[in-house]
Motif scaffolding. Sequence first.
Motif, PDB file in Angstrom:
ATOM      1  N   UNK A 384       0.823  -1.200   0.000  1.00 27.01           N
ATOM      2  CA  UNK A 384       0.000   0.000   0.000  1.00 27.01           C
ATOM      3  C   UNK A 384       0.856   1.249   0.000  1.00 27.01           C
ATOM      4  N   UNK A 385       0.392   2.278  -0.727  1.00 23.07           N
ATOM      5  CA  UNK A 385       1.089   3.542  -0.774  1.00 23.07           C
ATOM      6  C   UNK A 385       0.965   4.234   0.572  1.00 23.07           C
ATOM      7  N   UNK A 386       1.767   5.296   0.761  1.00 24.29           N
ATOM      8  CA  UNK A 386       1.658   6.078   1.966  1.00 24.29           C
ATOM      9  C   UNK A 386       0.237   6.588   2.094  1.00 24.29           C
ATOM     10  N   UNK A 387      -0.310   6.442   3.284  1.00 23.13           N
ATOM     11  CA  UNK A 387      -1.659   6.943   3.484  1.00 23.13           C
ATOM     12  C   UNK A 387      -2.724   5.905   3.181  1.00 23.13           C
ATOM     13  N   UNK A 388      -2.361   4.765   2.614  1.00 20.91           N
ATOM     14  CA  UNK A 388      -3.349   3.727   2.310  1.00 20.91           C
ATOM     15  C   UNK A 388      -3.493   2.810   3.516  1.00 20.91           C
ATOM     16  N   UNK A 389      -4.688   2.341   3.783  1.00 19.40           N
ATOM     17  CA  UNK A 389      -4.923   1.442   4.897  1.00 19.40           C
ATOM     18  C   UNK A 389      -4.236   0.121   4.701  1.00 19.40           C
ATOM     19  N   UNK A 390      -3.951  -0.617   5.796  1.00 21.82           N
ATOM     20  CA  UNK A 390      -3.264  -1.893   5.690  1.00 21.82           C
ATOM     21  C   UNK A 390      -4.169  -3.064   6.051  1.00 21.82           C
ATOM     22  N   UNK A 429      -0.258  17.747 -13.316  1.00 20.22           N
ATOM     23  CA  UNK A 429      -0.916  17.329 -12.073  1.00 20.22           C
ATOM     24  C   UNK A 429      -0.471  15.935 -11.642  1.00 20.22           C
ATOM     25  N   UNK A 430      -0.518  14.949 -12.552  1.00 20.32           N
ATOM     26  CA  UNK A 430      -0.151  13.579 -12.151  1.00 20.32           C
ATOM     27  C   UNK A 430       1.342  13.467 -11.844  1.00 20.32           C
ATOM     28  N   UNK A 431       2.162  14.269 -12.513  1.00 20.43           N
ATOM     29  CA  UNK A 431       3.610  14.205 -12.289  1.00 20.43           C
ATOM     30  C   UNK A 431       4.019  14.826 -10.969  1.00 20.43           C
ATOM     31  N   UNK A 432       3.192  15.711 -10.440  1.00 23.50           N
ATOM     32  CA  UNK A 432       3.523  16.370  -9.177  1.00 23.50           C
ATOM     33  C   UNK A 432       2.654  15.885  -8.027  1.00 23.50           C
ATOM     34  N   UNK A 433       1.994  14.748  -8.229  1.00 21.91           N
ATOM     35  CA  UNK A 433       1.112  14.186  -7.202  1.00 21.91           C
ATOM     36  C   UNK A 433       1.669  12.878  -6.662  1.00 21.91           C
ATOM     37  N   UNK A 434       1.251  12.558  -5.457  1.00 22.02           N
ATOM     38  CA  UNK A 434       1.592  11.272  -4.841  1.00 22.02           C
ATOM     39  C   UNK A 434       0.302  10.491  -4.617  1.00 22.02           C
ATOM     40  N   UNK A 435       0.303   9.200  -4.985  1.00 24.54           N
ATOM     41  CA  UNK A 435      -0.888   8.377  -4.749  1.00 24.54           C
ATOM     42  C   UNK A 435      -0.891   7.922  -3.288  1.00 24.54           C
ATOM     43  N   UNK A 436      -1.986   8.181  -2.597  1.00 22.92           N
ATOM     44  CA  UNK A 436      -2.088   7.832  -1.179  1.00 22.92           C
ATOM     45  C   UNK A 436      -3.090   6.727  -0.907  1.00 22.92           C
TER      46      UNK A 436
END
Length: 536
Positions: A384-390, A429-436
């Motif tokens: 899971x990415x940062x911020x995603x539940x486990x 936008x997608x290049x400067x975003x992080x998936x959480x």
Amino acid sequence: MGYKALARKWRPKNFDEVMGQTETVSLLRNALTSERVHHAYLFTGTRGVGKTTMARIFAKALNCEKGVTPNPCGKCFSCQGIDNNNMVDLIEVDAASRTKVEETRELLDNVQYAPTQGRFKIYLIDEIHMFSKHSFNALLKTLEEPPEHVKFLLATTDHEKIPATVLSRCLKLNLKKISNKFLINYIEQVLEGEGIASSREAIKIIAESADGSARDALSLLDRIIVLSDGSIETADVSKLFGIIDKTIIIKIFELIAENNQAEVFKLIRDLAELAPNYELMLDQMLSLLKKIAVFQVTKDASQLSQDEDKIIMLSKKINPELCQLFFEICLLSKRNLIYSVEHNVAFEIMLVRLLNFKSDANNESNSQTQAGSSYSNSSIGDTPSKGMGSSNDEKKINKKDSTSAQAIQCLTWLEIVERLDIGGLPGELVNNAEMTYLKNENISLKIPLKHQHLNKKPYIDSIEKRINKVFGGTFKVAVGLEESTPDVDSPAYQKAATKEENTSKEKERLLNKPQVRDLQNLFDAKLKDIHLREET
């Protein structure tokens, strides 16, 4: 007389012998018959499809002593001269070895003079895209308005490198790859002429390995004839090319469908002793998965091979969603194979992924739930990415969406962005975003405050539309702001960090070069800074 390579010996001598280029042959024949011959032709296409051959036949048709004809006699002085490479009025030039502008000007100095032997003076320039910019400029005026006795026949494998000013002055002819059907017939004809026996299956393997190139097919055939003992057998060809019998590929998927991990790896270890070509093995696996997927949709067995019973059985054991996912994993593995030092290791890891997904699918079926496969730490999916539940609930994916959701979880956010290949402000936008967050085709992104101007609905709608087109789902994207830090772990940030690290290493390498130290010692100098020029 010395041995002549098959590719030279069996080179077509007239338009009737040219195969797989019906449209181009028809165009040239009609131009000759109607006497509407252009002053410059550009033959484009991949290697070995007949560009130079077609140009030489066209030159014979123009200079045949019978007159301008689509059927040159092949017996007159001009035709024989072109076949034997001693025709004075056919000037063949290899552009790769004559890139300087001075050489081009020297070549064109004699354009004004009439032909010595034939009707036309013909300039055949191969790999024209290798000319320098100045060489192209020197050619322009003559190419636009040549004397009536001059014809230009240009050939290239990369027409995109040719300036538009040159392209606009030529009649462009695109030669396509030669189909396996034509190649098989061609190889059979050559073998019959050479008096060599061969199995039909061996010829099919050679044709497929040639990848649409007649010259490559004959070059491969030359190798095989030397190694064979008067007869070409399927086993010899497969061993030479590192090709695994397709029944073994089917066996691999049968074992995967049965979730028989031990037998899969026993089979792969046995195959490793044969030193197979793993890239070709992946091609074979992709081809088999395509047949399974198409049959699952069409239920048409007429397009299957002689192994149709086994393919139909596999289509029942591997459900359509899993088949699509297997195809995606094999495709990604083939793309990443070049980064692996040991191809067999990369191939085995790919099999682990397939087995993990099949195991998850079996567990899902046994529990008879609506949820999709659950991803453990050892499975193919990303953690899971940062911020995603486990929790297990957050890792589950709706079965209806398993094709797109599982496929996208094979990738990092950086890899997803690279596959989206989206430009403009949505690309920013997608290049400067992080998936959480990623769950049930819901994607959450965060961007730093300095990029909050990108958080607009039209841009987000464009991203959703692109993701759904690439991954075939119904993804929804939400974008939030990160206020606590100036940057997030975005693709742009990762690329910048990698570039900075590489620059630092390069500077350190340059500082330790003996030449730099010698200069410092010689002039008692101190190094102030190093500026690296970026590659263009």
